[in-house]
Design a protein around this motif. Structure first.
Motif, PDB file in Angstrom:
ATOM      1  N   THR A  87       0.861  -1.191   0.000  1.00  0.00           N
ATOM      2  CA  THR A  87       0.000   0.000   0.000  1.00  0.00           C
ATOM      3  C   THR A  87       0.894   1.236   0.000  1.00  0.00           C
ATOM      4  N   PRO A  88       1.158   1.806  -1.161  1.00  0.00           N
ATOM      5  CA  PRO A  88       2.063   2.955  -1.235  1.00  0.00           C
ATOM      6  C   PRO A  88       1.483   4.192  -0.543  1.00  0.00           C
ATOM      7  N   ALA A  89       2.364   5.031  -0.020  1.00  0.00           N
ATOM      8  CA  ALA A  89       1.934   6.272   0.618  1.00  0.00           C
ATOM      9  C   ALA A  89       1.258   7.167  -0.405  1.00  0.00           C
ATOM     10  N   ARG A  90       0.303   7.970   0.091  1.00  0.00           N
ATOM     11  CA  ARG A  90      -0.435   8.848  -0.796  1.00  0.00           C
ATOM     12  C   ARG A  90      -0.675  10.179  -0.091  1.00  0.00           C
ATOM     13  N   ASP A  91      -0.501  11.279  -0.777  1.00  0.00           N
ATOM     14  CA  ASP A  91      -0.716  12.595  -0.178  1.00  0.00           C
ATOM     15  C   ASP A  91      -2.161  12.731   0.318  1.00  0.00           C
ATOM     16  N   GLY A  92      -2.292  13.387   1.461  1.00  0.00           N
ATOM     17  CA  GLY A  92      -3.635  13.613   2.005  1.00  0.00           C
ATOM     18  C   GLY A  92      -4.237  12.404   2.689  1.00  0.00           C
ATOM     19  N   SER A  93      -3.414  11.413   2.999  1.00  0.00           N
ATOM     20  CA  SER A  93      -3.927  10.223   3.697  1.00  0.00           C
ATOM     21  C   SER A  93      -2.856   9.657   4.614  1.00  0.00           C
ATOM     22  N   LYS A  94      -3.258   8.738   5.467  1.00  0.00           N
ATOM     23  CA  LYS A  94      -2.317   8.041   6.343  1.00  0.00           C
ATOM     24  C   LYS A  94      -2.564   6.549   6.222  1.00  0.00           C
ATOM     25  N   ARG A  95      -1.543   5.783   6.551  1.00  0.00           N
ATOM     26  CA  ARG A  95      -1.664   4.320   6.529  1.00  0.00           C
ATOM     27  C   ARG A  95      -1.546   3.780   7.953  1.00  0.00           C
ATOM     28  N   VAL A  96      -2.480   2.893   8.307  1.00  0.00           N
ATOM     29  CA  VAL A  96      -2.495   2.264   9.631  1.00  0.00           C
ATOM     30  C   VAL A  96      -2.478   0.754   9.443  1.00  0.00           C
ATOM     31  N   ALA A  97      -1.498   0.091  10.025  1.00  0.00           N
ATOM     32  CA  ALA A  97      -1.406  -1.372   9.944  1.00  0.00           C
ATOM     33  C   ALA A  97      -2.268  -1.991  11.032  1.00  0.00           C
ATOM     34  N   LEU A  98      -3.122  -2.924  10.649  1.00  0.00           N
ATOM     35  CA  LEU A  98      -4.038  -3.555  11.595  1.00  0.00           C
ATOM     36  C   LEU A  98      -3.845  -5.070  11.615  1.00  0.00           C
ATOM     37  N   LEU A  99      -3.810  -5.640  12.810  1.00  0.00           N
ATOM     38  CA  LEU A  99      -3.779  -7.091  12.983  1.00  0.00           C
ATOM     39  C   LEU A  99      -5.060  -7.483  13.719  1.00  0.00           C
ATOM     40  N   ILE A 100      -5.806  -8.401  13.125  1.00  0.00           N
ATOM     41  CA  ILE A 100      -7.088  -8.825  13.695  1.00  0.00           C
ATOM     42  C   ILE A 100      -7.011 -10.300  14.054  1.00  0.00           C
ATOM     43  N   ASP A 101      -7.012 -10.584  15.355  1.00  0.00           N
ATOM     44  CA  ASP A 101      -6.902 -11.951  15.860  1.00  0.00           C
ATOM     45  C   ASP A 101      -8.275 -12.377  16.377  1.00  0.00           C
TER      46      ASP A 101
END
Length: 218
Positions: free
Chosen positions: A89-103
């Motif tokens: 998931t490449p970085a994109r202006d005007g947004s943020k990336r959050v890594a989620l782990l769902i157990d």
């Protein structure tokens, strides 16, 4: 009267000896716990997912399990690092990336008749001011909440129930401390046994008093 009191002694003593074992049963709750990830370990989140606003590059996790409280809660399982989860998931202006782990937890913690799905990871790309709940909604629908905004289900799991109370089958902390106290002591009788002996003594004295009173009345 003496026979009546004597007949009660075995039952009362048995009740006193069984009571500590009953109190040892602990009660927990089946729910989704929310975690944040540092470089080395998981930390129980201090805010709920609907108010927490992660930063770009944060790693957060959810774990479905049965626990008594936050100190007893099970942490998410699996490797969780931002570089791996958000690699595609490449970085994109005007947004943020959050890594989620769902157990989704274990079969032992699953509600009756339900099977937990495999643990999954996802990279949510959301607006800079998005909450964790909003990030989660982009990658793990459907979400289910109760009337108090408690997160009840992620990706439709579980199908029903929300934070219900269940017996854990574990010893309560109080019972555990009492047991540890017995081990550290001199090896004498337990508190329950001393209490039972005291009750027996009181009932025995009452029986003697009733017998004497009966003789005086006669």
């Amino acid at each position: 009267m003496t026979r009546r009191y004597a007949a009660l002694l075995p039952a009362l003593l048995l009740l006193l000896l069984l009571t500590p074992a009953q109190q040892a049963q602990a009660t927990g709750y089946r729910y989704w716990s929310f975690w944040t990830r540092t470089a080395t370990h998981w930390t129980y989140a201090t805010q709920g997912p609907s108010t927490d606003r992660p930063s770009d590059g944060d790693v957060q996790g959810f774990r479905f399990s049965v626990s008594e409280d936050s100190s007893d809660a099970a942490t998410p399982r699996g490797t969780a690092d931002f570089a791996t989860i958000c690699a595609k998931t490449p970085a994109r202006d005007g947004s943020k990336r959050v890594a989620l782990l769902i157990d989704f937890g274990t079969r032992a913690d699953a509600p009756s008749g339900e099977t937990p799905p495999p643990t999954r990871t996802a990279c949510a790309q959301v607006s800079p001011d998005a909450t964790t709940a909003e990030a989660l909604a982009t990658v793990a629908k459907p979400l289910r909440y109760d009337t108090n905004a408690l997160l009840c289900a992620i990706a439709g799991y579980p199908e029903k129930g929300c934070g219900e109370q269940v017996a854990t089958g574990k010893k309560s902390q109080t019972a555990t401390k009492e047991k540890e106290g017995e081990k550290k002591g001199s090896g004498g009788p337990s508190v329950g046994l001393w209490t039972g002996a005291a009750v027996v003594a009181v009932l025995g004295a009452a029986a003697v008093w009733q017998a004497r009173r009966h003789r005086h009345v006669r």
